[in-house]
Design a protein around this motif. Structure first.
Motif, PDB file in Angstrom:
ATOM      1  N   TYR A  23     -24.411  41.303  -6.246  1.00 57.64           N
ATOM      2  CA  TYR A  23     -24.809  41.034  -4.861  1.00 57.64           C
ATOM      3  C   TYR A  23     -26.314  41.001  -4.712  1.00 57.64           C
ATOM      4  N   LEU A  24     -27.040  41.834  -5.505  1.00 55.28           N
ATOM      5  CA  LEU A  24     -28.493  41.928  -5.349  1.00 55.28           C
ATOM      6  C   LEU A  24     -29.184  40.611  -5.693  1.00 55.28           C
ATOM      7  N   CYS A  25     -28.583  39.773  -6.583  1.00 53.54           N
ATOM      8  CA  CYS A  25     -29.235  38.518  -6.978  1.00 53.54           C
ATOM      9  C   CYS A  25     -28.548  37.315  -6.336  1.00 53.54           C
ATOM     10  N   ARG A  26     -27.873  37.544  -5.222  1.00 56.18           N
ATOM     11  CA  ARG A  26     -27.159  36.481  -4.521  1.00 56.18           C
ATOM     12  C   ARG A  26     -28.099  35.324  -4.168  1.00 56.18           C
ATOM     13  N   ALA A  27     -29.257  35.641  -3.597  1.00 55.31           N
ATOM     14  CA  ALA A  27     -30.211  34.601  -3.212  1.00 55.31           C
ATOM     15  C   ALA A  27     -30.721  33.840  -4.424  1.00 55.31           C
ATOM     16  N   CYS A  28     -30.962  34.585  -5.502  1.00 54.83           N
ATOM     17  CA  CYS A  28     -31.463  33.929  -6.718  1.00 54.83           C
ATOM     18  C   CYS A  28     -30.418  32.972  -7.290  1.00 54.83           C
ATOM     19  N   ASN A  29     -29.148  33.395  -7.221  1.00 50.00           N
ATOM     20  CA  ASN A  29     -28.079  32.512  -7.682  1.00 50.00           C
ATOM     21  C   ASN A  29     -27.958  31.289  -6.784  1.00 50.00           C
TER      22      ASN A  29
END
Length: 370
Positions: A95-101
């Motif tokens: 969830y923490l890298c949702r934006a990066c994904n």
């Protein structure tokens, strides 16, 4: 350690404006849906183009892929592979890298759209003509063989003659004559394809089939049984259109049906020409028989002098021995050229006499061996 990758991912996104970052975060699912849709569209387009290209390469035979089409297919296959890597990463993302994904998916979607926009236009054709009917063969000048060359050519131009057998002893010039005719057929453009294949004494049907297919820019499936291989080659030759097939150095009768060579006839315009040392091979295969005879003494002397060098031609001391050497060559162009090459520029009468002795011994051995 389980939080290292998400943190690194966020660090990579720090250069993204806040509003865009939040958009990647909130609309992650939308980006993924667009990504999958674009990937599927690109994959379908790739498969369509690949199938159409294969169809164009078969009709007619002799086509080759356009370079741009080849490069596009290669690059798209790599892009599809990269898209799968991205999808796997997003599926396993935290969830923490949702934006990066979301950012990664969006960028890859844009790249795939660029490839889709640059897809080859199938209506303009994906393949182009390969080499023409065939490539000219390197050959030497003919001496004293124009009459038989013209005879073979005349029969090739007759509709009622479909199979021609050219026979004569080894070294008499059969192959050289047929190379000239092969090249003349290419120049005159009388056939859609002119195919040259050398068979030789150690006949191998699989190798012959492969060689004919290769000459047609095709390839035989190695795993097929002999009946299927013959059927595939037959179809290749039929798709090649009106063709002339030249089989050089045939030592025994071969079955055209087993090989997969369609029966030549006046109705299909196919021609078969074979060269052989055995007259019976021509007869057993139903060919119009043409014999290539040795050169006359005068023709043999002209050929020898043209090969041995000007300084020898002017040497009257050697000339009597030279004529005897030519006589021992028995009018065989190949023998004449080889012997002349070994004596080119040689002005020592002793060496000429030694060569004469060797040639006489060779002829005597051949006579005893018959």
């Amino acid at each position: 350690m389980e939080y290292v990758e998400p943190v690194v991912g966020i660090a990579n996104c720090l250069g993204t404006p806040v509003c865009k970052y939040l958009q990647y975060h909130r609309k992650m699912n939308d980006y993924v849906r667009n990504f999958k849709r674009m990937r599927d569209e690109l994959n379908c387009k790739m498969e369509d183009i690949d199938l159409q290209l294969k169809a164009e390469l078969l009709r007619p035979l002799g086509k080759i892929p356009k370079k741009g089409v080849e490069n596009w297919l290669k690059d798209v296959k790599e892009m599809i592979r990269e898209a799968q890597v991205v999808e796997n990463k997003v599926r396993n993302g935290r969830y923490l890298c949702r934006a990066c994904n979301g950012k990664l998916v969006d960028e890859k979607t844009r790249e795939m759209k660029e490839f889709l926009d640059k897809a080859p236009n199938a209506s303009e054709g994906l393949a182009m003509d390969g080499p023409s009917a065939g490539l000219p063969l390197p050959t030497s000048e003919l001496v004293g063989e124009e009459a038989v060359r013209n005879e073979i050519w005349a029969y090739l131009m007759q509709e009622e003659v479909s199979k021609i057998g050219v026979w004569g002893m080894g070294g008499v010039g059969k192959t050289t004559i047929m190379k000239h005719i092969h090249n003349d057929l290419l120049k005159e453009q009388r056939f859609e394809r002119v195919v040259w294949v050398t068979i030789s004494k150690e006949f191998n049907i699989v190798k012959l089939q492969n060689d004919i297919a290769s000459a047609l820019n095709g390839k035989m499936p190695e795993e097929a049984n002999k009946v299927r291989r013959a059927a595939i080659l037959s179809e290749m030759l039929k798709r090649a259109g009106k063709h002339a097939l030249i089989l050089d150095d045939v030592w025994s009768e071969v079955s055209l049906e087993e090989i997969g060579i369609p029966k030549p006839s006046s109705s299909n315009g196919y021609k078969l020409v074979l060269t052989t040392r055995v007259e019976q091979v021509c007869k057993s295969m139903g060919c119009k028989v043409i014999k290539v005879k040795p050169l006359s003494e005068e023709e043999a002397l002209i050929l020898f002098l043209s090969e041995v060098g000007p300084n020898i031609v002017q040497n009257q001391t050697i000339m009597p021995t030279l004529k005897l050497v030519v006589k021992e060559c028995a009018g065989l162009p190949l023998t004449i050229v080889v012997i002349a090459a070994t004596l080119r520029g040689e002005d020592d009468p002793l060496i000429w006499k030694n060569t004469l002795g060797i040639e006489r011994e060779n002829r005597e051995s051949e006579r005893r061996g018959r």
